[in-house]
Structures are given as C-alpha cells and as structure tokens.
Design a protein around this motif. Structure first.
Motif, PDB file in Angstrom:
ATOM      1  N   ALA A   1     -10.444 -13.254   1.291  1.00 50.18           N
ATOM      2  CA  ALA A   1      -9.092 -13.499   1.806  1.00 50.18           C
ATOM      3  C   ALA A   1      -8.216 -12.286   1.472  1.00 50.18           C
ATOM      4  O   ALA A   1      -8.540 -11.523   0.563  1.00 50.18           O
ATOM      5  N   PRO A   2      -7.125 -12.117   2.218  1.00 46.90           N
ATOM      6  CA  PRO A   2      -6.234 -10.994   1.924  1.00 46.90           C
ATOM      7  C   PRO A   2      -5.742 -11.067   0.488  1.00 46.90           C
ATOM      8  O   PRO A   2      -5.511 -12.147  -0.043  1.00 46.90           O
ATOM      9  N   LEU A   3      -5.591  -9.914  -0.103  1.00 48.77           N
ATOM     10  CA  LEU A   3      -5.101  -9.853  -1.468  1.00 48.77           C
ATOM     11  C   LEU A   3      -3.739  -9.201  -1.466  1.00 48.77           C
ATOM     12  O   LEU A   3      -3.569  -8.088  -0.962  1.00 48.77           O
ATOM     13  N   ARG A   4      -2.779  -9.908  -2.004  1.00 48.43           N
ATOM     14  CA  ARG A   4      -1.444  -9.351  -2.038  1.00 48.43           C
ATOM     15  C   ARG A   4      -1.347  -8.268  -3.099  1.00 48.43           C
ATOM     16  O   ARG A   4      -1.864  -8.407  -4.194  1.00 48.43           O
ATOM     17  N   LEU A   5      -0.648  -7.205  -2.740  1.00 46.23           N
ATOM     18  CA  LEU A   5      -0.477  -6.100  -3.680  1.00 46.23           C
ATOM     19  C   LEU A   5       1.000  -5.967  -4.021  1.00 46.23           C
ATOM     20  O   LEU A   5       1.823  -5.807  -3.121  1.00 46.23           O
ATOM     21  N   ARG A   6       1.316  -6.012  -5.291  1.00 49.00           N
ATOM     22  CA  ARG A   6       2.713  -5.862  -5.706  1.00 49.00           C
ATOM     23  C   ARG A   6       2.926  -4.451  -6.239  1.00 49.00           C
ATOM     24  O   ARG A   6       2.194  -4.001  -7.120  1.00 49.00           O
ATOM     25  N   GLU A   7       3.930  -3.830  -5.702  1.00 45.81           N
ATOM     26  CA  GLU A   7       4.159  -2.430  -6.048  1.00 45.81           C
ATOM     27  C   GLU A   7       4.360  -2.245  -7.544  1.00 45.81           C
ATOM     28  O   GLU A   7       3.761  -1.363  -8.161  1.00 45.81           O
TER      29      GLU A   7
ATOM     30  N   GLY B   1       5.637  -6.708   1.775  1.00 44.80           N
ATOM     31  CA  GLY B   1       4.728  -5.890   0.989  1.00 44.80           C
ATOM     32  C   GLY B   1       3.367  -5.676   1.626  1.00 44.80           C
ATOM     33  O   GLY B   1       3.156  -5.975   2.793  1.00 44.80           O
ATOM     34  N   ALA B   2       2.477  -5.182   0.825  1.00 51.16           N
ATOM     35  CA  ALA B   2       1.179  -4.755   1.324  1.00 51.16           C
ATOM     36  C   ALA B   2       0.115  -5.792   1.018  1.00 51.16           C
ATOM     37  O   ALA B   2       0.215  -6.528   0.054  1.00 51.16           O
ATOM     38  N   ARG B   3      -0.868  -5.835   1.895  1.00 46.14           N
ATOM     39  CA  ARG B   3      -2.009  -6.693   1.636  1.00 46.14           C
ATOM     40  C   ARG B   3      -3.286  -5.909   1.854  1.00 46.14           C
ATOM     41  O   ARG B   3      -3.398  -5.113   2.776  1.00 46.14           O
ATOM     42  N   LEU B   4      -4.203  -6.164   0.972  1.00 51.20           N
ATOM     43  CA  LEU B   4      -5.522  -5.567   1.104  1.00 51.20           C
ATOM     44  C   LEU B   4      -6.379  -6.539   1.896  1.00 51.20           C
ATOM     45  O   LEU B   4      -6.602  -7.667   1.484  1.00 51.20           O
TER      46      LEU B   4
ATOM     47  N   GLU C   1      -2.063   2.989   4.164  1.00 56.00           N
ATOM     48  CA  GLU C   1      -1.748   2.206   5.352  1.00 56.00           C
ATOM     49  C   GLU C   1      -2.227   2.942   6.597  1.00 56.00           C
ATOM     50  O   GLU C   1      -2.862   2.372   7.479  1.00 56.00           O
ATOM     51  N   GLN C   2      -1.922   4.210   6.633  1.00 53.56           N
ATOM     52  CA  GLN C   2      -2.300   5.033   7.780  1.00 53.56           C
ATOM     53  C   GLN C   2      -3.818   5.019   7.968  1.00 53.56           C
ATOM     54  O   GLN C   2      -4.317   5.035   9.089  1.00 53.56           O
ATOM     55  N   GLU C   3      -4.529   4.987   6.855  1.00 49.86           N
ATOM     56  CA  GLU C   3      -5.984   4.987   6.938  1.00 49.86           C
ATOM     57  C   GLU C   3      -6.545   3.599   7.233  1.00 49.86           C
ATOM     58  O   GLU C   3      -7.729   3.464   7.487  1.00 49.86           O
ATOM     59  N   GLY C   4      -5.683   2.612   7.176  1.00 50.04           N
ATOM     60  CA  GLY C   4      -6.129   1.275   7.538  1.00 50.04           C
ATOM     61  C   GLY C   4      -6.689   0.452   6.397  1.00 50.04           C
ATOM     62  O   GLY C   4      -7.185  -0.639   6.615  1.00 50.04           O
ATOM     63  N   LEU C   5      -6.589   0.985   5.194  1.00 49.39           N
ATOM     64  CA  LEU C   5      -7.129   0.216   4.066  1.00 49.39           C
ATOM     65  C   LEU C   5      -6.229  -0.956   3.719  1.00 49.39           C
ATOM     66  O   LEU C   5      -6.705  -2.016   3.347  1.00 49.39           O
TER      67      LEU C   5
ATOM     68  N   THR D   1       7.765   4.885  -7.029  1.00 50.29           N
ATOM     69  CA  THR D   1       7.860   5.914  -5.991  1.00 50.29           C
ATOM     70  C   THR D   1       6.512   6.517  -5.601  1.00 50.29           C
ATOM     71  O   THR D   1       6.146   6.478  -4.423  1.00 50.29           O
ATOM     72  N   PRO D   2       5.761   7.076  -6.546  1.00 47.88           N
ATOM     73  CA  PRO D   2       4.465   7.628  -6.126  1.00 47.88           C
ATOM     74  C   PRO D   2       3.513   6.564  -5.600  1.00 47.88           C
ATOM     75  O   PRO D   2       2.695   6.860  -4.721  1.00 47.88           O
ATOM     76  N   VAL D   3       3.639   5.364  -6.106  1.00 42.84           N
ATOM     77  CA  VAL D   3       2.794   4.284  -5.602  1.00 42.84           C
ATOM     78  C   VAL D   3       3.086   4.038  -4.135  1.00 42.84           C
ATOM     79  O   VAL D   3       2.183   3.932  -3.303  1.00 42.84           O
ATOM     80  N   ARG D   4       4.357   3.989  -3.807  1.00 41.79           N
ATOM     81  CA  ARG D   4       4.733   3.745  -2.417  1.00 41.79           C
ATOM     82  C   ARG D   4       4.226   4.855  -1.515  1.00 41.79           C
ATOM     83  O   ARG D   4       3.717   4.600  -0.421  1.00 41.79           O
TER      84      ARG D   4
END
Lengths: 231, 231
Positions: free
Chosen positions: B33-39, B73-76, B61-65, B51-54
């Motif tokens: 299942a998708p994994l939520r990523l917290r900055e 936020g982001a999900r893996l 994101e651009q690479e599609g990972l 900042t560097p994390v973002r």
DNA sequence: CTTCTCGATTTTGTATACATATACAAAATT
DNA sequence: AATTTTGTATATGTATACAAAATCGAGAAG
C-alpha cells in the motif's frame, strides 16, 4: 533581463515551474551563450520568494533545461543542434513504440481521431499554413503517445518538453510539410489496418527523415556548440 | 606549512537525494500500500532541515519514485508489475538504440570491454552465482548506454533508476541466466561485426524476452496494482 | 453501531533569516 | 608592471518561522 510577474495561484512552485519553462524554453532557443539565472532576481520578477523558485529550478534541472554549478547558481544553456539530434534519436524509438502499441491496443476509433487532427489540412494547406500545421503535428504525436496506453511513455515524453520547443526553430527551416503530410497518412493507415510492425517502421522513418534533414542542416549552418554536463 | 583540509562538505540536498533514493527504492519493492512520507520525519531521521529534503523530493517526484498530492504531502507508491512492464517496453527501445549506436560509432575496443564485463562467468557461472551475474548484467547495459555516445540517452536511462531497482525483485524469480548469457554474447558479436541492424534487433529481443517472461508471471502471481498518476 | 460535525493538532507551502562559498577589485608584494 | 593577497560584496545553501490547509479524534446525531 525582464520577465513579467505571474498571477498568484494555487501552488506557486507549479506556477513558477510553468512560467520559467515557457519563458526560459523560448529564450534558450535564441541563445548563443549561457545565461546566468539569479534566484533572487527571478523570485523578485515573479513576485514570489526564493523557495518556490528553487523547487521549480530543481525540476528544470532534472529535465535538462538548466544546469547547476555548486554555489554558482543556475545557467540556462543554449539548446544545441547536436543535443536536439540526440533527442530525435530517442524520439524515433519512443514514437516507434507508441505507433506499435496504438496499432496493437488502440481503441476502435483511434485511427479516426488521429485523422481528425489533420482534418483541416490537405497537402497544399500543410505548406500554406506552416504554423498551424506544426501545431497539428504536435497534437498528432501527443495523441499517439497518449493512446499508446503506456503511461510511463507519456511521462518520459513530457519531460523532454524543452527540447520539443527547441525543435520548432530548426524545423521551420526544413519545411518538409508535404512529405510529412503523406507520412502521417501512412502511419494512420497502418494503425487502421492494425499492422504494428508497419506502424512502427513508418513512425520511425518519419522521425528519422526529420533527423536526417536536421543533421544535414548542421553542416550547412554553423549552429551553437555542445552543452555543458551537470557536474 | 601543510595542514590537511577538513572534510569537504558536500551538498545536503544531494546526500538526501541519494539516501532517500536508496532507502525508499528498497522499501517500494516490498510495499503493498502507499506509504505516507512526512517531511519533518525524514528531515529528523537524516538530521537535516526540511529544505534539502524537499529539494531532494522534487527530484524523486520527477523520477516517479514518489507521488505528491497538493497539501497532502508525498507518498511512496508500491512499484507495480504493470508499471515495470511499461518500463521494459521503453527499455527495449532505448537498448535497441544504444546497441545500434555502439555498433555504428563505438570505439575500437568496445566489444572487448563489453566482453570483459562477463569475463568471470561461463554459462554455468551465470546460473550458479545469480547475484554477481545480475551485477555484471547491470554493468553491461550501463556500459552500452554510455558507449552509445548519446548523452541524453544516458540521462534518460538514469532517471529510471527506481524501476531498475524494482526489477531485481521480479527478475530473481525468472532466473533466465542461461539464455541471458547467450543473448549477451550474440549482441557483443553483432557489435564486433559492426552490424547495427542486427545489434539493435538482438538487444531488443533480449529485453523483449525478459518482458514476456515478466508479463507471464503477472498472470501467475497476483501482484500489486496500478500506480496513481501525479495530478 | 455507524456516520457526521467541529475543533485541536499536524503537516505542508511559502517566506525570511543566517551561514558560507564564490566573485571582484584594490592593495601589497615581488 | 605583473602577480599574489586580501577585503568586501553578492549569491547560494540551509535552517527556521509563520500561515493555511488537511488530518484525526471526540462527541453528537441518526
């Protein structure tokens, strides 16, 4: 350098990304020397802070539109014809794949929809209205990629946006509208007949012919040199 | 007087990018299942600010990972076999192009260098030491791409890193070491003979066979579904 | 027991602040 | 005079601050 501010809307980083992509993409095509980009300057001109500008620039870097040198910021590189030729080599393969997939798995009406893109043109029209024909051309290829059913192909395609843009400049010179017209027709034909091998072959040849002509013009005109690689 | 320099400080965003790519790439392969990523969580774990994390996350994101949803936020995403198959389709074309270009324009010793990659293996070895053989395999394809002389091809190839990683999982099951061994040999042969058509054909077939087997396993095992598209 | 609502908490998105490396130019040394 | 050194300005790299949206949970309504 002066670029007009953007309207503040949902997500600044996306707006900034789009704004920079368009503005810089256009500018890159007319560039002869690298152009330094200052974050603060861009941020000020767009009316935002540096943060969204930086995030947008990361994406543009990934796409190859701009180059970073550590602590020295970003530079917009002139799009070189050699790089454009590399893109056309890759594009030949990607379009070949798309044509194959569309012929194999495309929806029933896909040939009709592809044909519809060129509905407003006959052979003479393609020559008489080159700008409109170029737009139709772009739409045709985008539709092919989309209809291939390979989502990753679409993403990959999109990430070469700036090179597509750069191409316009060169293609204008070539003016192969008439040949192009027939080639498209043949590709659509192969798709209508559900002949994937032929569709791929024709799609590849279509791009390859363009590439050959672009390559020939490399010798004729002396165009901007190599790009720097990101270190 | 000479005092040794203190560790030259690299750039955090690059460190973070690499760290996340490895960690998340590995995790994605085992995900259902998708994994939520917290900055902030990621930043804290890596001991840096957001900042560097973002900025690293933009690249991923651009690479599609990873996938972003605005304000959420982001999900893996789990790497799906369907997506991996899409990648193999594209890869077939890219490897075909590389093989063609290497056969056409490769350096004199390129066939030897390609052969050297597999120097430690015979057919039995390829089966007996699958992990090492997989590494050699990766090196072989990377070398081909590099030697193609198309820098843009290399960049494109690299941007699919996470999918390559995902592939390992599936390929392990297939264990087609023996066939693969002969296929590589044939490709190198075509390159040594400077036969671009044959080199392309063989390289494409090599990937296509892998794809066919992977596709077959899609029916056998029931593997994770579709990916979400970035909105 | 489920579903809905509302507010507190969390988390993202953006702006700003601070630290450090590079650039440029003037002064000093040879 | 040419080259090196050094001071200062400027821009990038990273951290922190703050505002707004989304999430989560408790309690009310069904």
């Amino acid at each position: 350098m002066s670029i007009s501010p953007i309207a503040a809307r949902p997500y600044l980083r996306d707006e900034v990304y789009t704004a920079l992509k368009v503005r810089l993409g256009v500018r890159a095509a007319g560039l002869t020397a690298p152009l330094r980009l200052r974050e603060e300057e861009l941020a000020a001109e767009l009316g935002v802070s540096r943060t969204p500008v930086r995030e947008a620039m990361r994406r543009l870097e990934q796409e190859g539109l701009i180059t970073f040198r550590p602590r020295r910021g970003a530079r917009l590189m002139p799009t070189s014809l050699p790089e454009y030729l590399e893109w056309l080599s890759i594009r030949e393969m990607l379009e070949g794949l798309a044509a194959r997939e569309v012929a194999l798995n495309g929806a029933n009406d896909v040939a009709l929809r592809l044909q519809a893109v060129f509905a407003d043109f006959d052979e003479a029209g393609a020559l008489a209205r080159p700008a409109e024909y170029a737009a139709a051309n772009t739409a045709f290829h985008a539709l092919m990629i989309k209809e291939s059913g390979n989502a990753l192909l679409g993403k990959t395609w999109d990430s070469f946006g700036h090179l597509k843009m750069a191409g316009l400049r060169f293609i204008e010179r070539l003016n192969r509208g008439s040949q192009s017209f027939h080639e498209h027709h043949d590709i659509i034909d192969a798709i209508a007949q559900r002949d994937p091998d032929r569709a791929e072959m024709l799609a590849r040849r279509h791009v390859r012919l363009l590439r050959d002509q672009a390559a020939a013009s490399l010798k004729e005109f002396d165009l901007p040199g190599q790009n720097e690689t990101t270190p």
